[in-house]
Scaffold this active site. Structure first.
Site, PDB file in Angstrom:
ATOM      1  CD  GLN A 211      38.824  36.324  37.622  1.00  0.00           C
ATOM      2  OE1 GLN A 211      37.976  36.585  36.919  1.00  0.00           O
ATOM      3  NE2 GLN A 211      38.222  35.533  38.447  1.00  0.00           N
ATOM      4  CG  ASP A 299      40.039  32.258  41.422  1.00  0.00           C
ATOM      5  OD1 ASP A 299      39.600  31.571  41.238  1.00  0.00           O
ATOM      6  OD2 ASP A 299      40.647  33.176  41.643  1.00  0.00           O
ATOM      7  CB  CYS A 326      35.682  30.049  36.235  1.00  0.00           C
ATOM      8  SG  CYS A 326      36.890  28.139  36.015  1.00  0.00           S
TER       9      CYS A 326
END
Length: 368
Positions: A211, A299, A326
């Protein structure tokens, strides 16, 4: 073919302004802003829509930022929303999510998190050519030479300038900065560094995903992990370097954390998390771990969940799932695939990449 006085009525995921031709066909135009009136030229004509470019900006939108932070905003392929006032960028992304999830019953966004839109990037990829550095012009392989990039950390830019002085030919290098200002590059002897968080030390490398928003990283960690109950057994898939694992470990009973990338698993293990076992496994293959878990935390990359993970969810039916994404398109696809069993309980938007079209989302799913 050229068209005059096209009104841009929306901005879309992917970074395009959206107009409508006389025929009713939609046209997608980079660097156009909702409210612009433009003359355009069609660059690609498909059956149901077209792509175009701005030939003349006849009337600028009130949403355009009159104080551009970069001279290359209408050329560079990075900041496709950078010529839009920042508050409006956030609203556009909210609307993109609402449009994308309109098939999901009672969908709403519980909260939106955003921060400083400049100097936020602590991880990036830079192209070098014969003493110059920069990025590609939008949709081309033409290098735009720059002397600075206002969304990237100043410490990274200084290191980039030093490397550029001796660059010969073409190369592309990755950079990452820790919270103490140390910058690591692909060509450094030590290919990783520690990154201190309020939950402990992570280990980051320019070669693997991390990140990269210095202002929102902690908020993302805390918000996403707080959605799972304490003292549970958690299966974490696509765990990366342990960015969320290190936070989950503070309240979980036990964690099994899995990622396909052996190098990133090596980094994750350096954090020495006592109640977590890290394993490298290709999650596109059938997966049924010998681990009894209450909750699932995922994720994934932009491709979303693999078919194997969807099958695992349907077979095991964990009590709750936290899904960090994302890519709203694949996230919506995956949530629809398990909607027979799950509904959205909480949904948050994080603007981790200001001035771009990218959107980070966090959803908590619970059994119906």
């Amino acid at each position: 073919m050229q068209y005059k006085n096209i009104t841009i009525h929306d901005n879309a995921y992917g970074g395009y302004g959206v107009g409508t031709l006389d025929s009713g066909k939609k046209v997608f135009i980079p660097f156009a802003v909702k409210g612009d009136i433009v003359d355009i030229e069609i660059t690609e004509d498909k059956k149901s829509f077209s792509y175009g470019i701005i030939k003349s900006l006849i009337k600028p939108s009130e949403l355009r930022d009159n104080k551009p932070y970069c001279p290359f905003l209408n050329e560079c392929g990075g900041c496709l929303f950078g010529n839009i006032k920042y508050e409006e960028q956030v609203r556009i992304k909210e609307n993109i999510l609402k449009y994308n999830f309109n098939e999901i019953e009672n969908f709403h966004i519980d909260n939106v998190f955003y921060a400083n839109p400049l100097r936020y990037r602590i991880k990036c990829s830079i192209k070098f050519k014969d003493g110059r550095f920069g990025f590609y012009k939008f949709n081309t392989r033409e290098l735009i030479s720059i002397s600075d990039c206002p969304v990237i950390s100043e410490n990274i830019i200084e290191k980039v300038k030093d490397i550029a002085k001796g660059s010969v030919g073409f190369t592309e290098l990755n950079f990452i900065e820790n919270n103490e200002g140390k910058v690591v590059c692909d060509i450094d002897n030590i290919g990783y560094t520690n990154y201190t968080t309020k939950f402990g030390d992570l280990f980051v490398s320019p070669k693997v995903f991390s990140q990269s928003n210095r202002y929102l990283n902690t908020q993302l960690q805390e918000t996403a992990t707080s959605l799972l109950p304490e003292k549970g057994n958690i299966l974490e898939l696509y765990c990366g370097n342990g960015f969320f694992t290190i936070t989950l470990s503070k309240t979980a009973k036990s964690i099994l954390a899995v990622d396909f990338d052996r190098e990133v698993i090596k980094l994750a293990k350096k954090s020495n998390i006592d109640n977590c076992k890290f394993i490298a496994y290709d999650l596109t293959r059938p997966f049924s771990p010998n681990f009894q878990f209450d909750s699932l935390f995922v994720d994934p990359s932009r491709q979303g969940l693999s078919k194997s993970v969807i099958r695992l969810i349907k077979n095991k039916l964990p009590k709750e799932i936290v899904y960090v994404s994302c890519n709203p398109t694949t996230m919506k696809r995956d949530i629809k695939n398990i909607s027979e069993f799950y509904k959205i309980d909480k949904f948050y938007m994080f603007d981790m990449f200001p001035n771009t079209y990218h959107i980070e989302s966090v959803a908590k799913l619970v059994l119906k």
